[in-house]
Design a protein around this motif. Structure first.
Motif, PDB file in Angstrom:
ATOM      1  N   ARG A 190      -4.249   3.961  -4.768  1.00 52.19           N
ATOM      2  CA  ARG A 190      -3.099   3.137  -5.251  1.00 52.19           C
ATOM      3  C   ARG A 190      -2.189   4.145  -4.455  1.00 52.19           C
ATOM      4  O   ARG A 190      -0.973   4.046  -4.909  1.00 52.19           O
ATOM      5  CB  ARG A 190      -2.912   3.070  -6.562  1.00 52.19           C
ATOM      6  CG  ARG A 190      -3.944   1.901  -7.351  1.00 52.19           C
ATOM      7  CD  ARG A 190      -4.216   0.606  -6.689  1.00 52.19           C
ATOM      8  NE  ARG A 190      -3.773   0.157  -6.205  1.00 52.19           N
ATOM      9  CZ  ARG A 190      -3.527  -0.700  -5.398  1.00 52.19           C
ATOM     10  NH1 ARG A 190      -4.056   0.038  -4.311  1.00 52.19           N
ATOM     11  NH2 ARG A 190      -2.666  -1.557  -5.456  1.00 52.19           N
ATOM     12  N   THR A 191      -2.016   4.913  -3.827  1.00 53.37           N
ATOM     13  CA  THR A 191      -0.990   5.718  -3.137  1.00 53.37           C
ATOM     14  C   THR A 191      -0.251   5.093  -1.966  1.00 53.37           C
ATOM     15  O   THR A 191       0.253   6.381  -1.244  1.00 53.37           O
ATOM     16  CB  THR A 191      -1.827   7.438  -3.136  1.00 53.37           C
ATOM     17  OG1 THR A 191      -2.843   7.420  -2.001  1.00 53.37           O
ATOM     18  CG2 THR A 191      -1.853   8.209  -4.613  1.00 53.37           C
ATOM     19  N   GLY A 192      -1.060   4.615  -0.964  1.00 54.74           N
ATOM     20  CA  GLY A 192      -0.646   3.518  -0.028  1.00 54.74           C
ATOM     21  C   GLY A 192      -1.001   4.209   1.479  1.00 54.74           C
ATOM     22  O   GLY A 192      -0.330   4.290   2.351  1.00 54.74           O
TER      23      GLY A 192
ATOM     24  N   GLY B  74      -3.280  -3.519  -1.587  1.00 49.32           N
ATOM     25  CA  GLY B  74      -3.192  -4.153  -3.474  1.00 49.32           C
ATOM     26  C   GLY B  74      -1.349  -3.957  -3.857  1.00 49.32           C
ATOM     27  O   GLY B  74      -0.589  -2.678  -3.675  1.00 49.32           O
ATOM     28  N   SER B  75      -1.493  -4.460  -4.649  1.00 51.04           N
ATOM     29  CA  SER B  75       0.041  -5.267  -5.576  1.00 51.04           C
ATOM     30  C   SER B  75      -0.520  -4.696  -7.046  1.00 51.04           C
ATOM     31  O   SER B  75       0.455  -4.438  -7.296  1.00 51.04           O
ATOM     32  CB  SER B  75       1.151  -6.312  -5.011  1.00 51.04           C
ATOM     33  OG  SER B  75       0.086  -6.860  -5.511  1.00 51.04           O
ATOM     34  N   THR B  76      -1.785  -4.492  -6.883  1.00 50.20           N
ATOM     35  CA  THR B  76      -2.060  -3.888  -8.729  1.00 50.20           C
ATOM     36  C   THR B  76      -1.918  -3.123  -8.936  1.00 50.20           C
ATOM     37  O   THR B  76      -2.475  -2.126  -7.976  1.00 50.20           O
ATOM     38  CB  THR B  76      -2.482  -4.883  -9.054  1.00 50.20           C
ATOM     39  OG1 THR B  76      -3.782  -5.084  -8.568  1.00 50.20           O
ATOM     40  CG2 THR B  76      -2.460  -6.870  -9.182  1.00 50.20           C
ATOM     41  N   ILE B  77      -2.517  -2.615 -10.492  1.00 59.54           N
ATOM     42  CA  ILE B  77      -2.904  -0.962 -10.604  1.00 59.54           C
ATOM     43  C   ILE B  77      -4.654  -1.071  -9.703  1.00 59.54           C
ATOM     44  O   ILE B  77      -4.829   0.638  -9.803  1.00 59.54           O
ATOM     45  CB  ILE B  77      -2.615  -0.715 -11.532  1.00 59.54           C
ATOM     46  CG1 ILE B  77      -3.670  -1.833 -12.767  1.00 59.54           C
ATOM     47  CG2 ILE B  77      -1.482  -0.628 -12.753  1.00 59.54           C
ATOM     48  CD1 ILE B  77      -3.598  -1.867 -14.232  1.00 59.54           C
ATOM     49  N   GLU B  78      -4.836  -2.312  -9.387  1.00 54.24           N
ATOM     50  CA  GLU B  78      -6.553  -2.485  -9.460  1.00 54.24           C
ATOM     51  C   GLU B  78      -6.538  -1.294  -7.845  1.00 54.24           C
ATOM     52  O   GLU B  78      -5.910  -1.686  -7.164  1.00 54.24           O
ATOM     53  CB  GLU B  78      -7.356  -3.563  -9.114  1.00 54.24           C
ATOM     54  CG  GLU B  78      -7.942  -4.154 -11.036  1.00 54.24           C
ATOM     55  CD  GLU B  78      -8.618  -4.730 -10.070  1.00 54.24           C
ATOM     56  OE1 GLU B  78      -9.902  -5.004 -11.042  1.00 54.24           O
ATOM     57  OE2 GLU B  78      -8.167  -5.652 -10.568  1.00 54.24           O
TER      58      GLU B  78
ATOM     59  N   ASP C 151      11.979  -1.996  -6.815  1.00 53.58           N
ATOM     60  CA  ASP C 151      11.418  -3.863  -6.744  1.00 53.58           C
ATOM     61  C   ASP C 151      11.017  -4.338  -5.443  1.00 53.58           C
ATOM     62  O   ASP C 151      10.164  -5.708  -5.631  1.00 53.58           O
ATOM     63  CB  ASP C 151      13.029  -4.333  -7.293  1.00 53.58           C
ATOM     64  CG  ASP C 151      13.764  -4.087  -8.498  1.00 53.58           C
ATOM     65  OD1 ASP C 151      12.727  -3.797  -9.096  1.00 53.58           O
ATOM     66  OD2 ASP C 151      14.967  -4.253  -8.582  1.00 53.58           O
ATOM     67  N   ASN C 152      11.041  -3.699  -4.531  1.00 55.88           N
ATOM     68  CA  ASN C 152      10.652  -3.689  -3.512  1.00 55.88           C
ATOM     69  C   ASN C 152       8.778  -3.554  -3.069  1.00 55.88           C
ATOM     70  O   ASN C 152       8.654  -4.212  -1.562  1.00 55.88           O
ATOM     71  CB  ASN C 152      11.588  -3.609  -2.341  1.00 55.88           C
ATOM     72  CG  ASN C 152      12.815  -4.513  -2.242  1.00 55.88           C
ATOM     73  OD1 ASN C 152      12.125  -5.926  -2.618  1.00 55.88           O
ATOM     74  ND2 ASN C 152      14.166  -3.941  -1.237  1.00 55.88           N
ATOM     75  N   VAL C 153       8.702  -2.290  -3.747  1.00 51.68           N
ATOM     76  CA  VAL C 153       8.120  -1.779  -3.211  1.00 51.68           C
ATOM     77  C   VAL C 153       6.425  -2.441  -2.977  1.00 51.68           C
ATOM     78  O   VAL C 153       5.781  -2.807  -2.047  1.00 51.68           O
ATOM     79  CB  VAL C 153       7.697  -0.806  -3.928  1.00 51.68           C
ATOM     80  CG1 VAL C 153       6.007  -0.263  -4.002  1.00 51.68           C
ATOM     81  CG2 VAL C 153       8.042   0.415  -3.682  1.00 51.68           C
ATOM     82  N   SER C 154       6.907  -3.388  -3.840  1.00 55.69           N
ATOM     83  CA  SER C 154       4.831  -4.285  -3.370  1.00 55.69           C
ATOM     84  C   SER C 154       5.040  -5.446  -2.625  1.00 55.69           C
ATOM     85  O   SER C 154       3.995  -5.495  -2.366  1.00 55.69           O
ATOM     86  CB  SER C 154       5.075  -5.249  -4.872  1.00 55.69           C
ATOM     87  OG  SER C 154       5.230  -4.095  -6.652  1.00 55.69           O
ATOM     88  N   TYR C 155       5.898  -5.308  -2.219  1.00 59.45           N
ATOM     89  CA  TYR C 155       6.404  -6.174  -0.960  1.00 59.45           C
ATOM     90  C   TYR C 155       6.172  -5.747   0.693  1.00 59.45           C
ATOM     91  O   TYR C 155       6.807  -6.235   1.487  1.00 59.45           O
ATOM     92  CB  TYR C 155       7.278  -7.496  -0.772  1.00 59.45           C
ATOM     93  CG  TYR C 155       8.047  -7.925  -2.153  1.00 59.45           C
ATOM     94  CD1 TYR C 155       6.461  -8.599  -2.792  1.00 59.45           C
ATOM     95  CD2 TYR C 155       8.382  -7.237  -3.571  1.00 59.45           C
ATOM     96  CE1 TYR C 155       6.731  -9.577  -4.281  1.00 59.45           C
ATOM     97  CE2 TYR C 155       8.557  -8.063  -4.755  1.00 59.45           C
ATOM     98  CZ  TYR C 155       7.540  -8.804  -4.934  1.00 59.45           C
ATOM     99  OH  TYR C 155       7.392  -9.712  -6.400  1.00 59.45           O
TER     100      TYR C 155
END
Ligand code: GTP
Ligand code: MG
Length: 300
Positions: free
Chosen positions: A52-54, A72-76, A244-248
Motif C-alpha cells: 500500500r505505498t503506491g 487498490g484503494s482499500t487497506i488490503e 480526498d482525491n488520493v484514492s482516485y
C-alpha cells in the motif's frame, strides 16, 4: 536481410510469478511464452516495498499509461506475486522495457516474512534497476523494514550450495538502486544546509561508530545496502493531490495533480529511461527475453 523485429504488443500486464496453494512460488508458463518472443535486449525495472505505498501506480507512470497494473484503494494489499509488463523502450531503439510490479512486503494479514524475502530476492535478481518504494521519510523504521536486504545472500545461490561466495560476486548480478520516497513532506536540509535527494539518502545510510549490539543492528541493513548497491539514487515525491482525491489518482484530471509531484515523477521516469541499463549477466552476456532461465531461488 536482417530478420524483421516484430514488437510484441502487450496491452496489459500479466502475472509472471504466482503463489501456489502450498505457498511455493511458481513461474507462469504463459508469461514465459511472452518473454520468449522478445528477441531484443531488455531493460528490466522492478519495484519493491511495503504494501500500500503506491508501487503499482508508479510502474504505470513508467509504462506511460493511465492504467495497467491494478491499484487498490482499500487497506488490503492488492498486488500478489510478481506482475510483468513489456513495452517498447520509450527512448532506446530496438530495446524492450520490462516492468516488474511486486507484491507489497510486510502485509500483517499474510505475516510470512520468508515469502517476502523470496519476492524481494527475485526482484533483485531479475532486474537491472531496482526501485525501492517507501512512504514518509528514510528513517530508521524504513531501513529496518528492509531486513530482506540482510538476508539476500542466504537466499541467492550463485554456485553450488557448499561453495563459499565472495560478496563481490553478488554485486555483479545486482541491479542499480533507486529509493523512491512517497508523501515526503520534509525540507531537504541537513545541519542548516540545503541538500539534494541523493545526499539525503547517503545521510540516512551513514554508519554509526561503535561495536555495541545496538550499533551493529543499526549498521547492518545500511552496510548491506551500501555493499550490494554501489550505484544509488533517490527521488522524494511530495503528496500527489489533496487527501480526498488520493484514492482516485488513476482517473484524476492531471490538473488536479500537484505540479511538484508531476515534476518529480517526470524526472524519475526520465532518469530510468536514460540511465537504466540493459540487463546483463555476470559474463557481460546481454539478456533478451529468451535468455530467461538464469535464476534459481530456493523455495524450501
Ligand atoms: N498518498 C499517496 N497515495 C498514493 C500515491 N500513489 C498512489 N497512491 C494511492 O495509494 C493507493 C495504493 O496504490 P497502489 O499503487 O495500489 O499501491 P501498491 O504499493 O501497489 O499496493 P500493494 O499492491 O497492495 O502493495 C491507491 O489508492 C493509489 O491511488 C502517493 O504517492 N501518495
Ligand atoms: Mg500493487
Amino acid at each position: 536481410g536482417a530478420p524483421q523485429e516484430h514488437f510484441l504488443v502487450m496491452d496489459k500486464p500479466v502475472c509472471l510469478i504466482d503463489t501456489a496453494s502450498d505457498g511455493k512460488l511458481c513461474v507462469q508458463g504463459s508469461a514465459l511464452q511472452v518473454l520468449e518472443q522478445i528477441q531484443q535486449p531488455v531493460v528490466v525495472v522492478a519495484v519493491v516495498g511495503l504494501y500500500r505505498t503506491g508501487k503499482s501506480y508508479l510502474m504505470n507512470r513508467l509504462a506511460g499509461k493511465q492504467t495497467g497494473f491494478a491499484l487498490g484503494s482499500t487497506i488490503e494489499s492488492k498486488t500478489k506475486g510478481i506482475w510483468m509488463w513489456c513495452v517498447p523502450h520509450p527512448t532506446k531503439a530496438a530495446t524492450t522495457l520490462v516492468l516488474l510490479d511486486t507484491e507489497g512486503l510486510g502485509d500483517v494479514d499474510k505475516g510470512d516474512s520468508k515469502h517476502d524475502t523470496r519476492i524481494f530476492s527475485l526482484a533483485v535478481l531479475l532486474s537491472s534497476t531496482l526501485v525501492l518504494n517507501s512512504r514518509g521519510t528514510i528513517d530508521n523504521r524504513a531501513i529496518e523494514e528492509l531486513q530482506y536486504v540482510t538476508e539476500l545472500t542466504e537466499y541467492i545461490k550463485i554456485k553450488s550450495p557448499d561453495e563459499a561466495v565472495d560478496d563481490a560476486e553478488f554485486v555483479k548480478f545486482f541491479p542499480s538502486f533507486i529509493w523512491a520516497v512517497r508523501d515526503f513532506t520534509l525540507q531537504l536540509n541537513i545541519d542548516g544546509k540545503d541538500t539534494t535527494e541523493d545526499e539525503y539518502l547517503e545521510f540516512a545510510l551513514k554508519l554509526k561508530l561503535g561495536n555495541s549490539s545496538q550499533v551493529n543492528n543499526y549498521n547492518l541493513p545500511r552496510e548491506c545496502i551500501r555493499k550490494y548497491f554501489p550505484s544509488r539514487k533517490c527521488f522524494t515525491f511530495p503528496f500527489p493531490t489533496n487527501p480526498d482525491n488520493v484514492s482516485y489518482l488513476e482517473t484524476l484530471d492531471p490538473a488536479e495533480i500537484s505540479k511538484r509531484f508531476l515534476e518529480v515523477t517526470g524526472r524519475f521516469c526520465q532518469f530510468i529511461f536514460d540511465q537504466s541499463q540493459v540487463k546483463n549477466l555476470k559474463d557481460g552476456h546481454t539478456v533478451t527475453g529468451r535468455g530467461n532461465s538464469l535464476v534459481h531461488v530456493d523455495s524450501g
